[in-house]
Design a protein around this motif. Structure first.
Motif, PDB file in Angstrom:
ATOM      1  N   GLN A   2      25.418   0.170   0.562  1.00 42.94           N
ATOM      2  CA  GLN A   2      25.171   1.228  -0.432  1.00 42.94           C
ATOM      3  C   GLN A   2      25.824   2.528   0.042  1.00 42.94           C
TER       4      GLN A   2
ATOM      5  N   TYR B 135      24.272   4.174   3.375  1.00 46.73           N
ATOM      6  CA  TYR B 135      23.046   3.556   3.886  1.00 46.73           C
ATOM      7  C   TYR B 135      23.449   2.502   4.919  1.00 46.73           C
TER       8      TYR B 135
ATOM      9  N   MET C  10      25.341   6.206  -7.133  1.00 45.62           N
ATOM     10  CA  MET C  10      25.175   5.129  -6.148  1.00 45.62           C
ATOM     11  C   MET C  10      26.195   4.024  -6.418  1.00 45.62           C
TER      12      MET C  10
ATOM     13  N   ALA D 281      26.898   0.068  -4.998  1.00 45.52           N
ATOM     14  CA  ALA D 281      26.488  -1.066  -4.168  1.00 45.52           C
ATOM     15  C   ALA D 281      27.674  -2.012  -4.061  1.00 45.52           C
TER      16      ALA D 281
ATOM     17  N   HIS E 200      20.735  -0.354  -7.190  1.00 44.45           N
ATOM     18  CA  HIS E 200      20.939  -1.807  -7.247  1.00 44.45           C
ATOM     19  C   HIS E 200      19.816  -2.504  -6.484  1.00 44.45           C
TER      20      HIS E 200
ATOM     21  N   GLY F 291      19.359  -2.220  -2.889  1.00 43.26           N
ATOM     22  CA  GLY F 291      18.973  -0.927  -2.329  1.00 43.26           C
ATOM     23  C   GLY F 291      17.522  -0.548  -2.576  1.00 43.26           C
TER      24      GLY F 291
ATOM     25  N   GLN G 186      17.095   5.198  -3.178  1.00 48.51           N
ATOM     26  CA  GLN G 186      18.344   5.155  -3.935  1.00 48.51           C
ATOM     27  C   GLN G 186      18.227   5.788  -5.325  1.00 48.51           C
TER      28      GLN G 186
ATOM     29  N   HIS H  92      20.678   8.650  -6.342  1.00 50.23           N
ATOM     30  CA  HIS H  92      21.567   8.542  -7.503  1.00 50.23           C
ATOM     31  C   HIS H  92      21.492   9.814  -8.343  1.00 50.23           C
TER      32      HIS H  92
END
Lengths: 359, 359
Positions: free
Chosen positions: A173, A185, A231, A233, A254, A257, A268, A272
């Motif tokens: 992520q 992340y 975000m 993924a 996602h 996450g 997340q 976002h």
């Protein structure tokens, strides 16, 4: 799940929902078709930034909003690579990002040629609309995709990818602001069952520093190269010879996450929002050595989700239960459980036990 | 702040709000007077459990709901001790809980007698309706409370307490279910400025195991003895001779527990919901060695809160900002910031820096 962090941050949030439902509890919710330009345009007239919780808003709609002067994040030029897997593969090839061998195929002859060159097997995908294993088929003979070819419009094609000898799946992520700042992340392991994500372990156990850095670098290259905002993924394969290859992309919070909601300083959904609103990004540090997310699939038959909550909470005093307000049906993701802890095995057992209370 | 955990847990939540406001974004919000029995009764007809975010719902209203068969948590028999400080002092005396010397006083003669017996000074309190230093007055002469006595109805009285030589203030949070289970949070230090809570440090620095256990025991005795359901906050004095004395009670999520939103496995708003719904309680373990909560007071003059968010978030990537959707005015609590970390001093500095962005 963006609503709570928006309220905490004092960001006035509006929702355009397809149906009445959980999020329609919000008075500020409009109900309408995201494919209809007038509907979306009317909704967007009152907001500063538009974002999405899926990739299916048509390019024409997105581009009309941009032409209207609306800030759309991720923008259509980025989002198209999450909407169309052929476009994505072509662009990642240009960027030099490691990925499975692939080809654009218009008929069974082209597919068979690819299969013959890749050990007789391959993964055929519809470029658009796939989700949780839908639109994906492993074939060992080109005729097995005949029905999909027959359904193609003139000029359209399918995607075929080599069947990667992967030992496990990872996900990276990344959050990126329009002004350029990005944060990564820790790379996580995603455990799939029947083509659907069942569990996520953060960070991915046994990933060495080199592979963790490689995953983060791939994520950053894609976020930057595709101009992703919000975000991102990146679903990854780790192969038996130690390579990391890109499987799929999602440009939104996602499933892989979800652990961050309870397992990282910044979840997340908050991240976002911060990213699409071009606010300073939050720390992605885990709050515990291990976090495990277990999806609640299917859910109870003949009982409301809420009736299973006592058993789920009793299964572990540290289990964080998240439900989606969806009617349960077999295989449908209706919620997830996060547990964070010092020991991976006991953490995983507690997360599974809480999720199992809904089975 | 109970809405987000309710949605995650799949609990259908309804709000009876005094005014249109942030929580009125919820379509399920009714607007009406919590003092009006018909209004509350109509609201309560559709719900399984009624709880509160303040103590001011009249006993007549609460008792009518109970008579209607509504589950009210905390119930009127418990809540009256949070509504009336004279009742609270009398009940804690019966329970043998350590507290300041106190007396019920109906006139200046009785007050002067108490002052003379306690070094010439005392704290006079109106038994009802006090909040954040309102209804509390330190006096060294009985005539200083003359106006309050003059305003008393026939048969009413004021509360006077000894001026406790405290070295600091602590707070103990306890959650208790109707079925009896209770869990304690670590005792915290609350730092007051101008009679208003400015900062909270969790756990309270330098509290030894004996005092921590004593605070937890006091909390448990009060929760049990008063039959509290939901969150209970016990505000405590720590004296210069090491005693711990009960200052005030709140039977709801409380400012001194806000740190738990981001600093404990289970935040107090989720815990309150779990407790009043008689669900298994969540773990109260801190996620980091230290958590610091700093209130956002007053807020910006001439600027919307949201305009200060970028600076607040930029002040620390681990700062968790919570705003209340209230119009800022000097001294009004309009939000708070939580930071969790390994080192107390740097954690406190980061929390203060983020909160200062709103000043």
């Amino acid at each position: 799940m963006m609503i709570a962090p928006a309220v905490e941050l004092g960001i006035d949030i509006r929702v355009l929902a397809e149906d009445e439902g959980m999020s329609a509890q919000l008075a500020a919710t409009a109900v309408g078709d995201y494919r209809d330009l007038d509907t979306v345009r009317r909704f967007a007239a009152d907001v500063d930034v538009v974002t999405f919780d899926h990739e299916h808003v048509p390019q024409e709609v997105l581009r009309a909003l941009v032409a209207d002067g609306v800030a759309v994040h991720p923008g259509p030029d980025a989002l198209r690579f999450a909407q169309d897997k052929l476009d994505m593969r072509a662009r990642l090839t240009e960027l030099g990002v490691p990925q499975p061998d692939w080809a654009r195929i218009a008929d069974t002859v082209e597919l068979q040629r690819f299969l013959d060159a890749h050990g007789g097997r391959g993964v055929v995908k519809t470029p658009r609309g796939g989700y949780d294993g839908k639109g994906v088929r492993v074939v060992s003979d080109a005729t097995e995709a005949q029905d999909w070819f027959s359904g193609l419009a003139e000029g359209d094609a399918l995607l075929v990818e080599e069947l990667v000898p992967f030992v496990r799946e990872l996900a990276q992520q990344i959050a990126r602001r329009p002004s350029g700042e990005s944060v990564a992340y820790p790379v996580v392991e995603t455990v799939q069952r029947d083509g659907v994500c069942a569990e996520v372990i953060a960070p991915a156990p046994g990933v060495d520093a080199e592979h963790a850095a490689q995953a983060a670098r791939i994520g950053a290259e894609i976020a930057e190269g595709l101009g992703v905002t919000g975000m991102l993924a990146v679903e990854l394969f780790q192969t038996d010879d130690g390579r990391i290859l890109v499987n799929e992309l999602a440009m939104r919070p996602h499933n892989s996450g979800h652990w961050s909601q309870d397992g990282a300083v910044t979840g997340q959904f908050e991240q976002h929002l911060r990213a699409v609103a071009d606010l300073p990004l939050g720390q992605t540090t885990p709050i515990a050595p291990w976090s495990v997310m277990v999806n609640i699939l299917g859910g109870p038959v003949g009982a409301a989700m809420v009736d299973r909550i006592p058993a789920a909470l009793a299964a572990g005093a540290d289990a964080k239960v998240h439900t989606y307000g969806k009617a349960p049906r077999p295989g449908r993701k209706v919620g997830h459980v996060n547990v964070a802890g010092a020991d991976l095995e006991t953490t995983r057992v507690r997360a599974r036990a809480a999720a199992a209370a809904f089975a």
